[in-house]
Design a protein around this motif. Structure first.
Motif, mmCIF file in Angstrom:
data_model
loop_
_atom_site.group_PDB
_atom_site.id
_atom_site.type_symbol
_atom_site.label_atom_id
_atom_site.label_comp_id
_atom_site.label_asym_id
_atom_site.label_seq_id
_atom_site.Cartn_x
_atom_site.Cartn_y
_atom_site.Cartn_z
ATOM 1 N N LEU A 1 0.839 -1.203 0.000
ATOM 2 C CA LEU A 1 0.000 0.000 0.000
ATOM 3 C C LEU A 1 0.880 1.261 0.000
ATOM 4 O O LEU A 1 0.553 2.266 -0.621
ATOM 5 C CB LEU A 1 -0.916 -0.007 1.232
ATOM 6 N N LYS A 2 1.990 1.198 0.722
ATOM 7 C CA LYS A 2 2.939 2.318 0.745
ATOM 8 C C LYS A 2 3.408 2.647 -0.668
ATOM 9 O O LYS A 2 3.373 3.800 -1.105
ATOM 10 C CB LYS A 2 4.160 1.939 1.605
ATOM 11 N N HIS A 3 3.865 1.619 -1.365
ATOM 12 C CA HIS A 3 4.359 1.824 -2.722
ATOM 13 C C HIS A 3 3.264 2.375 -3.620
ATOM 14 O O HIS A 3 3.520 3.275 -4.443
ATOM 15 C CB HIS A 3 4.890 0.493 -3.286
ATOM 16 N N TYR A 4 2.093 1.836 -3.477
ATOM 17 C CA TYR A 4 0.977 2.246 -4.339
ATOM 18 C C TYR A 4 0.622 3.714 -4.108
ATOM 19 O O TYR A 4 0.453 4.494 -5.065
ATOM 20 C CB TYR A 4 -0.219 1.349 -4.074
ATOM 21 N N MET A 5 0.513 4.100 -2.841
ATOM 22 C CA MET A 5 0.116 5.465 -2.509
ATOM 23 C C MET A 5 1.189 6.480 -2.926
ATOM 24 O O MET A 5 0.882 7.589 -3.380
ATOM 25 C CB MET A 5 -0.146 5.584 -1.009
ATOM 26 N N VAL A 6 2.446 6.091 -2.765
ATOM 27 C CA VAL A 6 3.519 6.993 -3.187
ATOM 28 C C VAL A 6 3.547 7.116 -4.700
ATOM 29 O O VAL A 6 3.708 8.206 -5.261
ATOM 30 C CB VAL A 6 4.878 6.504 -2.644
ATOM 31 N N LYS A 7 3.395 5.985 -5.407
ATOM 32 C CA LYS A 7 3.448 5.988 -6.859
ATOM 33 C C LYS A 7 2.311 6.805 -7.459
ATOM 34 O O LYS A 7 2.506 7.539 -8.436
ATOM 35 C CB LYS A 7 3.392 4.531 -7.359
ATOM 36 N N LYS A 8 1.103 6.657 -6.884
ATOM 37 C CA LYS A 8 -0.062 7.379 -7.398
ATOM 38 C C LYS A 8 -0.128 8.823 -6.887
ATOM 39 O O LYS A 8 -0.994 9.591 -7.328
ATOM 40 C CB LYS A 8 -1.352 6.650 -7.021
ATOM 41 N N ASN A 9 0.778 9.151 -5.926
ATOM 42 C CA ASN A 9 0.840 10.518 -5.381
ATOM 43 C C ASN A 9 -0.525 10.922 -4.812
ATOM 44 O O ASN A 9 -1.067 12.004 -5.100
ATOM 45 C CB ASN A 9 1.281 11.497 -6.476
ATOM 46 N N ILE A 10 -1.068 10.007 -3.996
ATOM 47 C CA ILE A 10 -2.404 10.246 -3.424
ATOM 48 C C ILE A 10 -2.369 11.429 -2.463
ATOM 49 O O ILE A 10 -3.278 12.260 -2.449
ATOM 50 C CB ILE A 10 -2.899 8.967 -2.710
ATOM 51 N N PHE A 11 -1.372 11.460 -1.626
ATOM 52 C CA PHE A 11 -1.196 12.600 -0.722
ATOM 53 C C PHE A 11 0.082 13.338 -1.113
ATOM 54 O O PHE A 11 0.833 12.925 -1.978
ATOM 55 C CB PHE A 11 -1.086 12.114 0.733
ATOM 56 N N LYS A 12 0.334 14.447 -0.451
ATOM 57 C CA LYS A 12 1.571 15.178 -0.689
ATOM 58 C C LYS A 12 2.741 14.278 -0.346
ATOM 59 O O LYS A 12 2.828 13.781 0.764
ATOM 60 C CB LYS A 12 1.609 16.457 0.153
ATOM 61 N N ARG A 13 3.606 14.083 -1.288
ATOM 62 C CA ARG A 13 4.620 13.033 -1.220
ATOM 63 C C ARG A 13 5.533 13.167 0.003
ATOM 64 O O ARG A 13 5.753 12.201 0.721
ATOM 65 C CB ARG A 13 5.487 13.095 -2.500
ATOM 66 N N GLU A 14 6.064 14.368 0.270
ATOM 67 C CA GLU A 14 7.038 14.547 1.340
ATOM 68 C C GLU A 14 6.452 14.189 2.694
ATOM 69 O O GLU A 14 7.064 13.487 3.495
ATOM 70 C CB GLU A 14 7.552 15.990 1.318
ATOM 71 N N ARG A 15 5.233 14.686 2.966
ATOM 72 C CA ARG A 15 4.603 14.404 4.260
ATOM 73 C C ARG A 15 4.223 12.931 4.372
ATOM 74 O O ARG A 15 4.328 12.330 5.442
ATOM 75 C CB ARG A 15 3.370 15.276 4.431
ATOM 76 N N LEU A 16 3.766 12.362 3.239
ATOM 77 C CA LEU A 16 3.349 10.962 3.256
ATOM 78 C C LEU A 16 4.541 10.057 3.597
ATOM 79 O O LEU A 16 4.406 9.112 4.391
ATOM 80 C CB LEU A 16 2.773 10.587 1.889
ATOM 81 N N ILE A 17 5.705 10.337 3.016
ATOM 82 C CA ILE A 17 6.883 9.527 3.287
ATOM 83 C C ILE A 17 7.257 9.618 4.763
ATOM 84 O O ILE A 17 7.616 8.617 5.401
ATOM 85 C CB ILE A 17 8.068 9.993 2.406
ATOM 86 N N PHE A 18 7.163 10.829 5.352
ATOM 87 C CA PHE A 18 7.506 10.993 6.761
ATOM 88 C C PHE A 18 6.551 10.207 7.656
ATOM 89 O O PHE A 18 6.954 9.578 8.634
ATOM 90 C CB PHE A 18 7.485 12.483 7.131
ATOM 91 N N VAL A 19 5.242 10.223 7.310
ATOM 92 C CA VAL A 19 4.249 9.442 8.077
ATOM 93 C C VAL A 19 4.571 7.960 7.980
ATOM 94 O O VAL A 19 4.501 7.220 8.973
ATOM 95 C CB VAL A 19 2.824 9.740 7.562
ATOM 96 N N PHE A 20 4.956 7.513 6.777
ATOM 97 C CA PHE A 20 5.289 6.089 6.605
ATOM 98 C C PHE A 20 6.504 5.719 7.461
ATOM 99 O O PHE A 20 6.561 4.607 8.013
ATOM 100 C CB PHE A 20 5.590 5.800 5.137
ATOM 101 N N LYS A 21 7.446 6.611 7.593
ATOM 102 C CA LYS A 21 8.613 6.324 8.417
ATOM 103 C C LYS A 21 8.221 6.174 9.889
ATOM 104 O O LYS A 21 8.732 5.289 10.594
ATOM 105 C CB LYS A 21 9.659 7.432 8.256
ATOM 106 N N ILE A 22 7.311 7.040 10.355
ATOM 107 C CA ILE A 22 6.823 6.927 11.741
ATOM 108 C C ILE A 22 6.116 5.593 11.950
ATOM 109 O O ILE A 22 6.327 4.885 12.952
ATOM 110 C CB ILE A 22 5.884 8.101 12.079
ATOM 111 N N MET A 23 5.285 5.205 10.963
ATOM 112 C CA MET A 23 4.545 3.946 11.067
ATOM 113 C C MET A 23 5.512 2.753 11.022
ATOM 114 O O MET A 23 5.322 1.780 11.763
ATOM 115 C CB MET A 23 3.523 3.860 9.934
ATOM 116 N N ASP A 24 6.525 2.848 10.170
ATOM 117 C CA ASP A 24 7.506 1.758 10.100
ATOM 118 C C ASP A 24 8.200 1.573 11.443
ATOM 119 O O ASP A 24 8.368 0.436 11.924
ATOM 120 C CB ASP A 24 8.551 2.063 9.025
ATOM 121 N N ILE A 25 8.595 2.674 12.065
ATOM 122 C CA ILE A 25 9.254 2.601 13.371
ATOM 123 C C ILE A 25 8.320 1.988 14.402
ATOM 124 O O ILE A 25 8.702 1.131 15.204
ATOM 125 C CB ILE A 25 9.712 4.014 13.805
ATOM 126 N N SER A 26 7.043 2.414 14.366
ATOM 127 C CA SER A 26 6.068 1.913 15.343
ATOM 128 C C SER A 26 5.812 0.426 15.162
ATOM 129 O O SER A 26 5.789 -0.346 16.132
ATOM 130 C CB SER A 26 4.756 2.695 15.204
#
Length: 561
Positions: free
Chosen positions: A55-80
């Motif tokens: 889902l991460k790859h899909y959302m980043v590829k389709k640019n569903i949300f603003k890319r920079e913020r989305l990547i940072f949220v994914f990093k927080i989720m990955d850590i969690s």
């Protein structure tokens, strides 16, 4: 793709690969060492992580949300998620590597601020998950005092301090990279500005090029004339310099011939000298290497056309040479030639002959230049002859016709140096005429001169061409024997002594015989220096006189008659 997008894409790809590796590691580990119920939990956890990663790859590829913020949220989720897996599912401490990977990418791309923010989130998330895990397992609250004094706390503290230092290092690298990028941007901007300036300059150069082209055409004509004048001046200057510095005929003519070849650019250049005694021309210096061609030239050099050029002092120019007329060109592939005399007002020395393989190779300017060279070479030959005569006067003894002491000293120095370097023997013999004063007093000085000349002629005829014979002073003479040992020198000198003893000197009614005494020294047997070499021979001469005269003595050696 800019630098940030490139690192984000790399992070997503490496994260996916890391999860696959972790999945296989846990699967193999649990099958071998853990209960099946643990394996099921772990498989479900990694299945969830795989779906989440997709889902991460899909959302980043389709640019569903603003890319920079989305990547940072994914990093927080990955850590969690990985902190949850470490605490609740005990997937292993290797998972901390992935959290460090996340922090590294964040610090390298976003800098210290986001890197430390993620560290803070990691600390808080891990602390909360750990507290919730202990409450859920033990169904009771954990005292903070117990936690902060436990071994686990100190391990986690050391881990987070290490993580913070690692983030600081990565941030430093990121800052340096950013500074370098800014510097590169400035340099690129400067290069673009310079490029624009160069384009403007190029346009301006094109405008001036047309004008310069016309000017260059005019300059080329002037340069051709100037080049010809400079070449002529340079040639004459070189020859003049050679005349004033080179007094050896052979060396001088070879040097001049090389200059002619270089300046005239011909196939062959030959300097021919005239022998007045034999009335013949001979090839002295040439660049012709082919033996057959050189034989043709030598055999036909005394043809009428060359002899007439010498006798009449008139140059020859021929651009379509006929081998019937110019017999020295027969079979030599020569089609153009110039021949000028080498002469002065008083002497005819020879000819300079230049030849070219091509038809029509020469013009009147070539004749004029070569004729000037011929005149200069004629002067050089005359100077060389005068120098040779002066040299003979300076090195030949006027009475006896043999070398004088000055010349002998020069030859001694050279031969001694050669013997030292070559490691071979060098012998010297000094002799004088016994009771020579008695001859002068009895028969007069004129007869004494006759004795000196007669003895000098006898000795000169007896010696080898490589031996050096000189009058050393008064009635004393000296002989240098290169490559001759003590024994060989003694045998030669003894034979010479006997020959002189048997020689009669006649002058009108007076007839006399003379005897001589010899002293011999040898390098390196008797001496190691020039001065010692001569001194030892002189000492041996005195030993011969003290032994009764008319004998040969060798330095440091007792030789019985």
């Amino acid at each position: 793709m800019d630098r940030v997008d490139k690192y984000d894409q790399m992070y997503l790809e490496l994260g996916f690969a890391f999860i696959l590796i972790g999945f296989f590691y846990i699967a193999v580990h649990d099958v071998l060492f853990a209960a099946h119920s643990i394996l099921l939990y772990h498989l479900l956890f990694f299945a969830f992580i795989m779906v989440y990663t997709y889902l991460k790859h899909y959302m980043v590829k389709k640019n569903i949300f603003k890319r920079e913020r989305l990547i940072f949220v994914f990093k927080i989720m990955d850590i969690s998620f990985f902190s949850f897996g470490i605490v609740y599912l005990n997937i292993g401490e290797w998972a901390y590597i992935f959290t460090i990977l996340i922090l590294a990418f964040t610090s390298l791309v976003k800098g210290k601020r986001q890197g430390l923010l993620l560290v803070a989130i990691l600390i808080v998330t891990t602390f909360l998950i750990y507290i919730s895990y202990n409450i859920s397992v033990s169904n009771q609250r954990i005292l903070l005092v117990e936690f902060f004094t436990s071994q686990l706390f100190f391990q986690m503290l050391f881990y987070y301090i290490t993580v913070i230092l690692f983030v600081m290092i990565c941030s430093k690298i990121q800052r340096n990279n950013m500074e370098n990028e800014e510097e590169n941007k400035k340099l690129l901007a400067q290069l673009e500005e310079k490029y624009q300036q160069l384009e403007a300059a190029q346009d301006e150069i094109k405008i001036h090029y047309g004008k310069l082209k016309d000017t260059n055409i005019k300059l080329e004509d002037t340069n051709k004339k100037l080049t010809s004048s400079i070449a002529e001046f340079y040639t004459l200057q070189q020859i003049t310099q050679a005349i004033s510095s080179i007094f050896d005929i052979n060396e001088l003519l070879k040097y001049v011939n090389d200059i002619i070849l270089g300046v005239m650019g011909v196939s062959y250049s030959t300097i021919i000298l005239y022998d007045e005694k034999k009335s013949k021309l001979t090839v002295h210096t040439t660049n012709i290497k082919n033996k057959e061609e050189l034989d043709i030239l030598n055999n036909n050099i005394n043809c009428n056309i060359l002899m007439n050029a010498l006798n009449n002092s008139k140059p020859i120019i021929e651009n379509f040479a006929d081998s019937d007329e110019y017999v020295f060109t027969d079979g030599r592939d020569v089609n153009s030639l110039i021949c000028v005399p080498l002469s002065t007002k008083t002497r005819k020395f020879g000819l300079v002959l230049i030849e070219q393989k091509y038809y029509g190779a020469f013009d009147d300017e070539n004749v004029r230049l070569l004729d000037i060279i011929g005149q200069q070479v004629g002067i050089a030959l005359e100077n060389a002859e005068l120098y040779q005569k002066m040299h003979e006067l300076a090195t030949i003894d006027g009475l006896t016709g043999i070398y004088n002491r000055l010349y002998f000293q020069e030859r001694l120095q050279k031969e001694f140096s050669k013997a030292q370097k070559g490691g071979y023997n060098l012998s010297v013999a000094i002799f004088d005429i016994d009771h020579f004063k008695r001859f002068n007093d009895t028969f007069g000085h004129l007869f004494g001169d006759k004795v000196l000349k007669s003895i000098a002629g006898t000795v000169k005829d007896f010696l080898r061409s490589t031996d050096v014979f000189a009058r050393y002073g008064g009635e004393e003479f000296i002989i240098l024997f290169p490559r001759t040992s003590t024994e060989e020198a003694y045998e030669k000198v003894e034979a010479l002594r006997k020959k002189i003893n048997q020689h009669s000197i006649k002058d009108n009614l007076v007839t006399a015989c003379v005897t001589v005494s010899f002293g011999i020294a040898c390098f390196p047997e008797s001496a190691v220096t020039e001065s010692e070499f001569i001194r030892k021979a002189d000492d041996a001469l005195y030993a011969a006189k003290n032994a009764g005269r008319n004998c040969v003595k060798v330095a440091d050696v007792w030789i019985r008659e």
